[in-house]
Design an enzyme around this catalytic site. Sequence first.
Site, PDB file in Angstrom:
ATOM      1  CB  THR A 173      -8.282  65.995  46.220  1.00 60.88           C
ATOM      2  OG1 THR A 173      -8.911  64.918  46.909  1.00 60.88           O
ATOM      3  CG2 THR A 173      -9.248  67.173  46.159  1.00 60.88           C
TER       4      THR A 173
ATOM      5  CE  LYS B  53     -11.814  64.649  49.019  1.00 55.39           C
ATOM      6  NZ  LYS B  53     -10.505  64.069  48.696  1.00 55.39           N
TER       7      LYS B  53
ATOM      8  CE  LYS C 242      -4.299  69.066  47.184  1.00 63.03           C
ATOM      9  NZ  LYS C 242      -5.066  67.848  46.801  1.00 63.03           N
TER      10      LYS C 242
END
Length: 304
Positions: A112, A187, A255
């Site tokens: 990701t 995502k 993150k």
Amino acid sequence: MQHGIVTVTPGTTAVGFIGLGIMGRSMAVHIQAAGYPLHVFTRTRDKAAPVLAAGATWHDDPAALAAACDVIVTMVGYPADVEAVYFGPEGAPEQGILANLKPGAVAIDMTTSSPSLAERIAEAARTRGAYALDAPVSGGDVGAQNATLAIMVGGDAAAFDAVRPLFEQMGKGIARLGPAGAGQHTKMVNQTVIASTILGVAEGLAYGKAAGLDLDQVLEVIGGGAAGGFQLNVLGKRMAEGDFAPGFYVHHFIKDMGIAGAEAERMALDLESLTLARTLFERFAAEGGREDGTQGIYKMIAAK
């Protein structure tokens, strides 16, 4: 100019895998079990022990792996790690994947990461006569172990079709969402939905505990109704059992929320629930939860 795309065939197509952490290790095992010659590199060689014992080939760096493989899969931690693996350390591009891609090879980043970085990688691969796809996943350690990951892909349609047999070894919900970067954007949608959902599960179970309810019974009843889903049925169960081991690290989730927040700001979106979730998870990380699974947020919420 790009060349003909590699044909993916078990037994002959050399597949490289970089990053053998909680999820990557299981994903690599599935590819190896399907009969593809597997080549691996990871910063901690011990993590590669299962696939090496089963016949995988070890490489000392990403450059050597890329030069030996027809398809390269990366599953690392942060965008900075992705950049270093693909473009090489600062001042040493020859040590990265991109400088060593074979013409027609396909590089698949399943980390990701940021959509803009995915676009840069795809363009750099194109100049080498190769292809790059961004293909982040959702489903955590359970999805990786069971090969049921949702796989969200951005990039060239023909390259996606060519490597789909590999995706099918790792997941079930597989889709190309658009050009380079589209997988990462999808995502971010996923992580934004999860951000609020996991907080709702933690707060709901904290409520149930305070009310003196049997949380296992609560989960059994509501898990089959409108509240059901992975965050409740899988991670909620872990909360109730006091199991906070990482299937997906808190620091990686922070993150991801940071990337989603930055992209939202760029698009002039004010996502207040995402901002709240990031604030709470950052607080939890500061209190010692950084290496917990995301379900660990329950500890902080229930303690209040």
